[in-house]
Scaffold this motif. Sequence first.
Motif, PDB file in Angstrom:
ATOM      1  N   PRO A 150       0.840  -1.204   0.000  1.00 22.85           N
ATOM      2  CA  PRO A 150       0.000   0.000   0.000  1.00 22.85           C
ATOM      3  C   PRO A 150       0.877   1.258   0.000  1.00 22.85           C
ATOM      4  N   TYR A 151       0.451   2.256  -0.697  1.00 17.97           N
ATOM      5  CA  TYR A 151       1.212   3.497  -0.769  1.00 17.97           C
ATOM      6  C   TYR A 151       0.270   4.692  -0.658  1.00 17.97           C
ATOM      7  N   THR A 152       0.847   5.856  -0.430  1.00 16.12           N
ATOM      8  CA  THR A 152       0.052   7.057  -0.213  1.00 16.12           C
ATOM      9  C   THR A 152       0.216   8.044  -1.357  1.00 16.12           C
ATOM     10  N   GLU A 153      -0.899   8.467  -1.932  1.00 12.99           N
ATOM     11  CA  GLU A 153      -0.896   9.589  -2.863  1.00 12.99           C
ATOM     12  C   GLU A 153      -1.021  10.857  -2.031  1.00 12.99           C
ATOM     13  N   HIS A 154      -0.016  11.700  -2.094  1.00 10.12           N
ATOM     14  CA  HIS A 154      -0.047  12.906  -1.286  1.00 10.12           C
ATOM     15  C   HIS A 154      -1.016  13.935  -1.860  1.00 10.12           C
ATOM     16  N   ALA A 155      -1.441  14.831  -1.009  1.00 13.05           N
ATOM     17  CA  ALA A 155      -2.471  15.799  -1.385  1.00 13.05           C
ATOM     18  C   ALA A 155      -2.047  16.656  -2.577  1.00 13.05           C
ATOM     19  N   GLU A 156      -0.784  17.095  -2.589  1.00 10.65           N
ATOM     20  CA  GLU A 156      -0.316  17.950  -3.692  1.00 10.65           C
ATOM     21  C   GLU A 156      -0.400  17.206  -5.021  1.00 10.65           C
ATOM     22  N   LEU A 194       1.272  21.646   4.546  1.00 10.82           N
ATOM     23  CA  LEU A 194       2.672  21.355   4.842  1.00 10.82           C
ATOM     24  C   LEU A 194       3.551  21.686   3.640  1.00 10.82           C
ATOM     25  N   SER A 195       4.772  22.089   3.908  1.00 12.19           N
ATOM     26  CA  SER A 195       5.733  22.234   2.819  1.00 12.19           C
ATOM     27  C   SER A 195       6.009  20.861   2.224  1.00 12.19           C
ATOM     28  N   PRO A 196       6.454  20.795   0.968  1.00 12.15           N
ATOM     29  CA  PRO A 196       6.637  19.491   0.314  1.00 12.15           C
ATOM     30  C   PRO A 196       7.675  18.622   1.026  1.00 12.15           C
ATOM     31  N   CYS A 197       7.445  17.312   0.956  1.00 12.92           N
ATOM     32  CA  CYS A 197       8.373  16.369   1.573  1.00 12.92           C
ATOM     33  C   CYS A 197       9.406  15.904   0.548  1.00 12.92           C
ATOM     34  N   THR A 198      10.336  15.073   0.993  1.00 14.10           N
ATOM     35  CA  THR A 198      11.385  14.588   0.092  1.00 14.10           C
ATOM     36  C   THR A 198      10.801  13.683  -0.997  1.00 14.10           C
ATOM     37  N   LYS A 257       2.775  25.219   7.281  1.00 13.95           N
ATOM     38  CA  LYS A 257       3.676  24.576   8.229  1.00 13.95           C
ATOM     39  C   LYS A 257       4.848  23.947   7.496  1.00 13.95           C
ATOM     40  N   VAL A 258       6.020  24.089   8.072  1.00 15.88           N
ATOM     41  CA  VAL A 258       7.196  23.427   7.510  1.00 15.88           C
ATOM     42  C   VAL A 258       7.121  21.938   7.844  1.00 15.88           C
ATOM     43  N   TYR A 259       7.339  21.115   6.834  1.00 18.71           N
ATOM     44  CA  TYR A 259       7.340  19.669   7.027  1.00 18.71           C
ATOM     45  C   TYR A 259       8.656  19.291   7.713  1.00 18.71           C
ATOM     46  N   THR A 260       8.605  19.086   9.026  1.00 18.98           N
ATOM     47  CA  THR A 260       9.824  18.909   9.820  1.00 18.98           C
ATOM     48  C   THR A 260      10.047  17.492  10.322  1.00 18.98           C
ATOM     49  N   ARG A 261       9.026  16.633  10.166  1.00 19.79           N
ATOM     50  CA  ARG A 261       9.153  15.277  10.684  1.00 19.79           C
ATOM     51  C   ARG A 261       8.581  14.296   9.671  1.00 19.79           C
ATOM     52  N   TYR A 282       9.088  27.190  20.577  1.00 15.75           N
ATOM     53  CA  TYR A 282       8.501  27.296  21.908  1.00 15.75           C
ATOM     54  C   TYR A 282       8.254  25.937  22.545  1.00 15.75           C
ATOM     55  N   SER A 283       8.528  24.841  21.789  1.00 12.84           N
ATOM     56  CA  SER A 283       8.208  23.507  22.294  1.00 12.84           C
ATOM     57  C   SER A 283       9.327  22.537  21.959  1.00 12.84           C
ATOM     58  N   SER A 284       9.697  21.707  22.927  1.00 15.73           N
ATOM     59  CA  SER A 284      10.742  20.707  22.678  1.00 15.73           C
ATOM     60  C   SER A 284      10.181  19.509  21.939  1.00 15.73           C
ATOM     61  N   VAL A 285       8.846  19.389  21.903  1.00 11.59           N
ATOM     62  CA  VAL A 285       8.211  18.257  21.226  1.00 11.59           C
ATOM     63  C   VAL A 285       8.136  18.539  19.736  1.00 11.59           C
ATOM     64  N   GLY A 286       7.454  19.624  19.372  1.00 12.72           N
ATOM     65  CA  GLY A 286       7.407  20.065  17.989  1.00 12.72           C
ATOM     66  C   GLY A 286       6.883  19.018  17.026  1.00 12.72           C
ATOM     67  N   ARG A 287       5.849  18.278  17.419  1.00 12.83           N
ATOM     68  CA  ARG A 287       5.345  17.207  16.562  1.00 12.83           C
ATOM     69  C   ARG A 287       4.396  17.759  15.508  1.00 12.83           C
ATOM     70  N   VAL A 288       4.900  18.634  14.654  1.00 13.05           N
ATOM     71  CA  VAL A 288       4.076  19.170  13.562  1.00 13.05           C
ATOM     72  C   VAL A 288       4.689  18.738  12.250  1.00 13.05           C
ATOM     73  N   GLY A 289       3.857  18.570  11.268  1.00  9.81           N
ATOM     74  CA  GLY A 289       4.355  18.314   9.922  1.00  9.81           C
ATOM     75  C   GLY A 289       4.828  16.909   9.675  1.00  9.81           C
ATOM     76  N   ALA A 290       4.070  15.905  10.072  1.00  9.00           N
ATOM     77  CA  ALA A 290       4.460  14.532   9.783  1.00  9.00           C
ATOM     78  C   ALA A 290       3.563  13.954   8.721  1.00  9.00           C
ATOM     79  N   HIS A 291       4.090  13.735   7.523  1.00  4.00           N
ATOM     80  CA  HIS A 291       3.334  13.089   6.463  1.00  4.00           C
ATOM     81  C   HIS A 291       3.092  11.631   6.822  1.00  4.00           C
ATOM     82  N   ILE A 292       2.022  11.096   6.315  1.00  2.00           N
ATOM     83  CA  ILE A 292       1.769   9.660   6.497  1.00  2.00           C
ATOM     84  C   ILE A 292       2.595   8.897   5.473  1.00  2.00           C
TER      85      ILE A 292
END
Length: 287
Positions: free
Chosen positions: A137-143, A168-172, A205-209, A277-287
Amino acid sequence: MSLPSDCLHCSNTLSPDTEDDSFRDLIEHLSPPEKMAGLCWMAVVLAFSLSVGNTGAMDQNKVQKLAKYILNNCFLGEGQVSLAVNFPANLDQNSLHKISEECALIKDKIGQQDGLYKGTIMVAAKHKTIQSKSRQPYTEHAEERVLDNMQHLAANSAGKSLIFYSFLSPCTKCTTQGGRHNILDKIKDKIDKKGWNDIAFVFSKVYTRTKNYKGDVPLFEDTIKTTLENLGTTIFDDNIFHCYSPKRSPFKCIKCLSNASPRHVDENCLTNEDDLYSSVGRVGAHI
């Protein structure tokens, strides 16, 4: 492209401002028939250059205005979504009302239509997991899904401004040249040489994770920088913006790439202010 049927009239299509100095010097020493042929050839080159796609850069203030309107009217919550919107040249109340109506339809129907909405002036999509018998199974990204469904927008692009928005900004995966699901080739196919007056790529949001076999892992800034640089090799060029509302500050859009060589990537496009402002920073995780 059309030219006068009688080439003797070609000289009338050229003003002194359109003649190149070196070309003028060259034809000055030719015989009258040769000189006229040279002027005709210059008319052909000029007409051709004017007929080629005229998609250009979008003014940063305009980007901020249109991006803010999209986020105020079409925002679908904290999660990856992508939109492409045709804004008319004349942004009167009637045209803005039509856009807000389609935004309302997106919010109402995108969850009922396989995460995809195709309207008259915008396309919106969420990611989609594809089940396949021949592969994992694979994911078609929104963009990617938006780009695959932009035919109507492209056909009605003349005189319009295109905002291509991604939460999110584009992923690799999306920005690796030659990759099976890269959006760079799709941008060239779906957006290059169409009739838009100006275009811009906007993200919130910057895709950071990312997620891999180790779980949810952070991305290095150099990796994020490369994704933006690769996106900048498309027709979007340096028209890539991080538009967001900083803590305790008004909404703003940051231009991510300089138009100089070598290119500089603005540090505000490499991290999210939330992460500062956060050490967790769990934003921007693509599936």
